[in-house]
Design an enzyme around this catalytic site. Sequence first.
Site, PDB file in Angstrom:
ATOM      1  N   ARG A  46      46.619   3.545   2.208  1.00  0.00           N
ATOM      2  CA  ARG A  46      47.319   2.639   1.286  1.00  0.00           C
ATOM      3  C   ARG A  46      48.793   3.008   1.128  1.00  0.00           C
ATOM      4  NH1 ARG A  46      43.691   1.014  -3.872  1.00  0.00           N
ATOM      5  NH2 ARG A  46      45.519  -0.323  -4.083  1.00  0.00           N
ATOM      6  N   LYS A 142      31.133  11.556   5.564  1.00  0.00           N
ATOM      7  CA  LYS A 142      30.359  11.410   4.339  1.00  0.00           C
ATOM      8  C   LYS A 142      31.295  11.249   3.139  1.00  0.00           C
ATOM      9  CE  LYS A 142      29.923  16.064   2.537  1.00  0.00           C
ATOM     10  NZ  LYS A 142      29.103  16.946   1.774  1.00  0.00           N
ATOM     11  N   HIS A 172      30.171  18.028   9.502  1.00  0.00           N
ATOM     12  CA  HIS A 172      31.067  18.975  10.169  1.00  0.00           C
ATOM     13  C   HIS A 172      30.407  20.329  10.421  1.00  0.00           C
ATOM     14  CE1 HIS A 172      31.958  20.333   5.990  1.00  0.00           C
ATOM     15  NE2 HIS A 172      32.182  21.495   6.567  1.00  0.00           N
ATOM     16  N   LYS A 176      30.391  23.600  13.969  1.00  0.00           N
ATOM     17  CA  LYS A 176      30.678  25.029  13.885  1.00  0.00           C
ATOM     18  C   LYS A 176      30.031  25.767  15.053  1.00  0.00           C
ATOM     19  CE  LYS A 176      31.203  25.160   8.854  1.00  0.00           C
ATOM     20  NZ  LYS A 176      32.575  25.668   8.821  1.00  0.00           N
ATOM     21  N   GLU A 210      29.369  29.081  -2.462  1.00  0.00           N
ATOM     22  CA  GLU A 210      30.808  28.871  -2.594  1.00  0.00           C
ATOM     23  C   GLU A 210      31.311  29.615  -3.830  1.00  0.00           C
ATOM     24  OE1 GLU A 210      32.025  24.574  -1.248  1.00  0.00           O
ATOM     25  OE2 GLU A 210      30.299  24.409  -2.580  1.00  0.00           O
ATOM     26  N   ASP A 229      25.539  16.761  -2.444  1.00  0.00           N
ATOM     27  CA  ASP A 229      26.752  17.196  -1.768  1.00  0.00           C
ATOM     28  C   ASP A 229      26.465  18.162  -0.625  1.00  0.00           C
ATOM     29  OD1 ASP A 229      29.593  17.434  -1.407  1.00  0.00           O
ATOM     30  OD2 ASP A 229      29.526  19.344  -2.459  1.00  0.00           O
ATOM     31  N   HIS A 234      24.301  19.179   4.999  1.00  0.00           N
ATOM     32  CA  HIS A 234      24.487  20.452   5.687  1.00  0.00           C
ATOM     33  C   HIS A 234      23.210  21.285   5.747  1.00  0.00           C
ATOM     34  CE1 HIS A 234      28.530  19.224   5.451  1.00  0.00           C
ATOM     35  NE2 HIS A 234      28.848  19.763   4.290  1.00  0.00           N
ATOM     36  N   LYS A 328      28.097  26.456  -6.503  1.00  0.00           N
ATOM     37  CA  LYS A 328      29.520  26.722  -6.691  1.00  0.00           C
ATOM     38  C   LYS A 328      29.704  27.889  -7.674  1.00  0.00           C
ATOM     39  CE  LYS A 328      31.483  22.220  -5.561  1.00  0.00           C
ATOM     40  NZ  LYS A 328      32.234  22.774  -4.423  1.00  0.00           N
TER      41      LYS A 328
END
Length: 479
Positions: A46, A142, A172, A176, A210, A229, A234, A328
């Site tokens: 945009r 995603k 992704h 790896k 994480e 998520d 994953h 997290k």
Amino acid sequence: MRFTADCLLLFGATGDLAQRMLLPSLCALDADGLVSDHLRIVGTARQELDDAGYRAFAREALETYLPDYRKPAIEPFLARLHYQPLDANNAAGFADLAAKVGPVQDGLAIFLSTAPSLFEPTIAGLVASGLAGERTRIGLEKPLGTNLATSRHINDAVSSAFPEERIFRIDHYLGKETVQNLLALRFANVMFEPLWNAAHIDHVQITVAETVGLEGRVGFYDGAGALRDMVQNHMLQLLALVAMEPPASFDATAVRDEKVKVLRSLRKVERDETVTGQYRAGAIGGAAVPGYDQELGQDSDTETFVAIKAHVDNWRWKGVPFYLRTGKRLYERVTEIVVQFRPVPHSIFAGRGARTQPNQLVIGIQPAENITLSLMAKEPGLDRGGIRLREVSLDISMPDAFAGPKKRIAYERLLLDLIEGDQTLFVRRDEVEAQWEWIDSVRQTWDDHAITPKTYTAGSWGPSAAIALAERDGVTWHE
């Protein structure tokens, strides 16, 4: 139909993903001569920019995120870049985008990173402007929905314009190196595959931890949570690669056929097989960090931690639990797979005072890429006081083992495969739907039993209930 595209169209070309991953990946591929000299890269978003403005934007991103040894490649790469502003809700704008792309002789590859609400107008605009022809393939970043129903809705919209062989759904993690090495470890070494089953493996652990919090993803994350998520994509992909049967060959159809069989074999999770959590204020690396509710600015029942005891109900894995955990603000950043083998059926050394420990295989994915196999060995000595056995680790550090080749980030491989048309490391629709079906059943279990997040201190390994989830089976999380 395989063809190598001579134009790459990047939606979301001014976003965070483009700055950190896509532009550096493409610059690295260009520097190493891995893409055609004729490849044009057209960015769209945009933001009102012209070609010169976008090249200045890209230069700043590359100066920030490229390693120093790559930076001499920036200027030649910028010549490939073009830009066309676009509001996906404005159908008329797609004609200008098509004019900017221009005639495509060999093929067009599209990388679509956009909000789920924009999928339908974007696909409609691509079709109306002639950008969805037979020599166009599309890569989808995603999130692809929030449950099975919304995922099907998005996939229906995409498949109305693109057949499955021209749809590249991106996870992704599959790009790896260590994840790909999991297949080599299993299927290129004769010593592992005969033992890779319930007769010899006690359990499997998959951890994706994480240390970061929301990191600017407030709007997305609070509507998604850790289950959607991380687990839905994953972690289930990692589980499928660990548990899949040997494919007949290393091609897209054979590999994905075996993965989807695993995903369809996942047993429904029971009430006592799942724990959710949400972090509170604590410390990471000695620095104080706020709790989730403080970062969000309001109370929320979104989970930032999930632990699940999963089962794959098939011949190979019957009775072997797969312990999954992700969260997290945990103690350290680590993604790893732990394969815990069963003990030897009879120890010939027990009468001499020696104790044996079961072998363990640890596959580190990030931040360290390594493979560690623990073996029992005899300690040196005359053994007059008894035989002493000790665990000895065989460590393979992938950067050390392969010191010559350049380390590549996952998006380099995935973007190159998108341009060249290799779907092996991309996710097929039936895989996505099998993943969502299981994830929806987990959320249904939470709803049916009023399972809500337990609090845990930032900088810990999550709620104590997650430790109990494994320990009641006599299992200790690998830390």
